[in-house]
Write a protein that holds these residues in place. Sequence first.
Motif, PDB file in Angstrom:
ATOM      1  N   HIS A 103       0.757  -1.272   0.053  1.00  0.00           N
ATOM      2  CA  HIS A 103       0.051  -0.498  -0.229  1.00  0.00           C
ATOM      3  C   HIS A 103       1.098   1.183   0.178  1.00  0.00           C
ATOM      4  N   ILE A 104       0.570   2.014  -0.783  1.00  0.00           N
ATOM      5  CA  ILE A 104       1.609   3.144  -0.117  1.00  0.00           C
ATOM      6  C   ILE A 104      -0.046   4.876  -0.071  1.00  0.00           C
ATOM      7  N   PHE A 105       0.901   5.772   0.888  1.00  0.00           N
ATOM      8  CA  PHE A 105       0.462   6.554   2.002  1.00  0.00           C
ATOM      9  C   PHE A 105       1.403   7.704   1.741  1.00  0.00           C
ATOM     10  N   GLY A 106      -0.074   8.463   0.915  1.00  0.00           N
ATOM     11  CA  GLY A 106       0.465  10.160   0.765  1.00  0.00           C
ATOM     12  C   GLY A 106       0.459  11.067   1.392  1.00  0.00           C
ATOM     13  N   PHE A 107       1.510  11.576   2.062  1.00  0.00           N
ATOM     14  CA  PHE A 107       1.623  12.127   3.296  1.00  0.00           C
ATOM     15  C   PHE A 107       2.315  14.820   1.819  1.00  0.00           C
ATOM     16  N   ASP A 108       0.309  14.906   2.507  1.00  0.00           N
ATOM     17  CA  ASP A 108       0.772  16.462   1.502  1.00  0.00           C
ATOM     18  C   ASP A 108       0.239  17.223   2.752  1.00  0.00           C
ATOM     19  N   SER A 109       0.248  18.512   2.700  1.00  0.00           N
ATOM     20  CA  SER A 109      -0.582  19.373   2.901  1.00  0.00           C
ATOM     21  C   SER A 109      -2.038  19.576   2.441  1.00  0.00           C
ATOM     22  N   PHE A 110      -1.538  19.556   1.239  1.00  0.00           N
ATOM     23  CA  PHE A 110      -1.862  19.982   0.001  1.00  0.00           C
ATOM     24  C   PHE A 110      -2.876  21.728   0.368  1.00  0.00           C
ATOM     25  N   GLN A 111      -2.000  22.132   0.632  1.00  0.00           N
ATOM     26  CA  GLN A 111      -2.110  23.891   1.112  1.00  0.00           C
ATOM     27  C   GLN A 111      -1.010  24.957   0.595  1.00  0.00           C
ATOM     28  N   GLY A 112       0.539  23.717   0.345  1.00  0.00           N
ATOM     29  CA  GLY A 112       1.031  24.767   0.170  1.00  0.00           C
ATOM     30  C   GLY A 112       2.681  24.826   1.897  1.00  0.00           C
ATOM     31  N   PHE A 113       3.497  25.329   1.421  1.00  0.00           N
ATOM     32  CA  PHE A 113       4.096  25.419   3.074  1.00  0.00           C
ATOM     33  C   PHE A 113       3.666  26.876   4.170  1.00  0.00           C
ATOM     34  N   ASP A 114       3.492  25.812   5.276  1.00  0.00           N
ATOM     35  CA  ASP A 114       3.367  26.930   5.951  1.00  0.00           C
ATOM     36  C   ASP A 114       5.213  27.875   6.007  1.00  0.00           C
ATOM     37  N   ASP A 115       4.318  28.693   7.875  1.00  0.00           N
ATOM     38  CA  ASP A 115       6.410  29.531   7.654  1.00  0.00           C
ATOM     39  C   ASP A 115       7.488  28.319   7.993  1.00  0.00           C
ATOM     40  N   VAL A 116       6.995  27.243   8.223  1.00  0.00           N
ATOM     41  CA  VAL A 116       8.444  26.939   8.180  1.00  0.00           C
ATOM     42  C   VAL A 116       9.213  26.856   7.678  1.00  0.00           C
ATOM     43  N   VAL A 117       8.694  27.244   5.999  1.00  0.00           N
ATOM     44  CA  VAL A 117       9.311  27.463   4.737  1.00  0.00           C
ATOM     45  C   VAL A 117      10.520  28.677   5.218  1.00  0.00           C
ATOM     46  N   ARG A 126      19.904  28.818  -4.288  1.00  0.00           N
ATOM     47  CA  ARG A 126      19.397  29.304  -6.268  1.00  0.00           C
ATOM     48  C   ARG A 126      18.225  29.558  -5.770  1.00  0.00           C
ATOM     49  N   ARG A 127      17.452  30.698  -6.365  1.00  0.00           N
ATOM     50  CA  ARG A 127      16.244  31.045  -6.319  1.00  0.00           C
ATOM     51  C   ARG A 127      15.551  30.082  -6.500  1.00  0.00           C
ATOM     52  N   ASP A 128      14.445  29.909  -6.291  1.00  0.00           N
ATOM     53  CA  ASP A 128      12.815  29.290  -6.763  1.00  0.00           C
ATOM     54  C   ASP A 128      11.707  29.517  -6.682  1.00  0.00           C
ATOM     55  N   PRO A 129      11.070  29.855  -7.406  1.00  0.00           N
ATOM     56  CA  PRO A 129       9.835  30.479  -7.355  1.00  0.00           C
ATOM     57  C   PRO A 129       9.051  29.726  -5.928  1.00  0.00           C
ATOM     58  N   TYR A 130       8.920  28.648  -5.949  1.00  0.00           N
ATOM     59  CA  TYR A 130       8.265  27.828  -4.649  1.00  0.00           C
ATOM     60  C   TYR A 130       9.111  27.975  -3.264  1.00  0.00           C
ATOM     61  N   ARG A 131       9.896  28.970  -3.420  1.00  0.00           N
ATOM     62  CA  ARG A 131      10.264  28.329  -1.509  1.00  0.00           C
ATOM     63  C   ARG A 131       9.921  29.353  -1.070  1.00  0.00           C
ATOM     64  N   ARG A 132       8.411  29.601  -0.644  1.00  0.00           N
ATOM     65  CA  ARG A 132       7.543  30.809  -0.278  1.00  0.00           C
ATOM     66  C   ARG A 132       6.859  30.458   1.178  1.00  0.00           C
ATOM     67  N   LEU A 133       5.939  31.513   1.380  1.00  0.00           N
ATOM     68  CA  LEU A 133       5.277  31.179   2.178  1.00  0.00           C
ATOM     69  C   LEU A 133       3.356  30.678   1.323  1.00  0.00           C
ATOM     70  N   GLY A 134       3.606  29.600   1.487  1.00  0.00           N
ATOM     71  CA  GLY A 134       2.340  28.905   0.299  1.00  0.00           C
ATOM     72  C   GLY A 134       2.942  28.529  -0.862  1.00  0.00           C
ATOM     73  N   GLY A 135       4.222  28.090  -1.125  1.00  0.00           N
ATOM     74  CA  GLY A 135       4.957  27.557  -2.046  1.00  0.00           C
ATOM     75  C   GLY A 135       3.985  25.887  -2.188  1.00  0.00           C
ATOM     76  N   PHE A 136       3.755  25.490  -3.491  1.00  0.00           N
ATOM     77  CA  PHE A 136       3.423  24.406  -3.619  1.00  0.00           C
ATOM     78  C   PHE A 136       2.049  24.100  -3.714  1.00  0.00           C
ATOM     79  N   SER A 137       0.960  25.266  -3.367  1.00  0.00           N
ATOM     80  CA  SER A 137      -0.312  24.883  -3.474  1.00  0.00           C
ATOM     81  C   SER A 137      -1.143  25.363  -4.021  1.00  0.00           C
ATOM     82  N   GLU A 138      -0.870  25.114  -5.887  1.00  0.00           N
ATOM     83  CA  GLU A 138      -1.641  24.971  -6.448  1.00  0.00           C
ATOM     84  C   GLU A 138      -2.032  23.337  -6.926  1.00  0.00           C
ATOM     85  N   THR A 139      -2.105  22.643  -5.575  1.00  0.00           N
ATOM     86  CA  THR A 139      -3.152  20.864  -5.745  1.00  0.00           C
ATOM     87  C   THR A 139      -3.981  21.442  -4.740  1.00  0.00           C
TER      88      THR A 139
END
Length: 253
Positions: A103-117, A126-139
């Motif tokens: 079985h596979i368990f898929g863990f994600d906030s599905f909300q993007g990064f919180d303030d731990v980022v 190196r600059r990354d557009p996802y390295r910010r509050l809310g990064g990877f929230s497009e899901t």
Amino acid sequence: MDIRLLAKRALAPFRILPVNSYVNRPISSWPGILGIVHDIRVPRGVKPNPVPLPHGAANINIILTLVDRTAALPGDLAECGVFRGATLVSTAIYLRQKKINKHIFGFDSFQGFDDVVSKDVALGGRRDPYRRLGGFSETSESLVAGKLRRFGVEQGVTLMPGYFRDSLQKCAQSRFSFVHLDCDTYESYTECLSFFYPRLSSGGIVLFDEYNDPSWPGCNLAIDEFLANKPEKPQLIVRENYEKFYIEKAPGG
């Protein structure tokens, strides 16, 4: 918005491309266009890097190679950092086709990064557009669940929504043979390693997606700190000039 996501949205109308004629064929034979249209990773869709690189998207061929290596070990699979399910869905398809009873368990906030980022922002790199509050929230959890249903693998996967500090403990009684960490930040890698290492079968593998990635120095910091007093050290695996690192649990661990 990231140009890759814009491209995927533009392709959305073409998702009528049927999957029924493919699901019973080995995923290794699926055309790359199928992966593009349905936003999943397929082996033939991997575009080789011109030179070896330690950064970039997860390489599904590396993931499936390590799934094979750990198939006979006790324990299930986990992916931390599901995002839009591109590798999670493909891994589930592969398990079903290979008749690997895990079985596979898929863990994600599905909300993007919180303030731990914020720690990772402070570390630079190196600059990354996802390295910010809310990064990877497009899901969303529903988006990934829909893909699982589309390919008929929803029974083999349990989505675990929420931040790792909350969701991991729901699997505290589980054992794992393969874990794919694609979670980017220092805090996430620290939390995930602390949780999975004692629950990993001897010979089990943890794959790190951001180790040596210049955009995510917090990954190296977390892994090197955690392994400082452990027998395991990061090992290199290369496919199509994608360099990724993993550890294999020492015997008796």
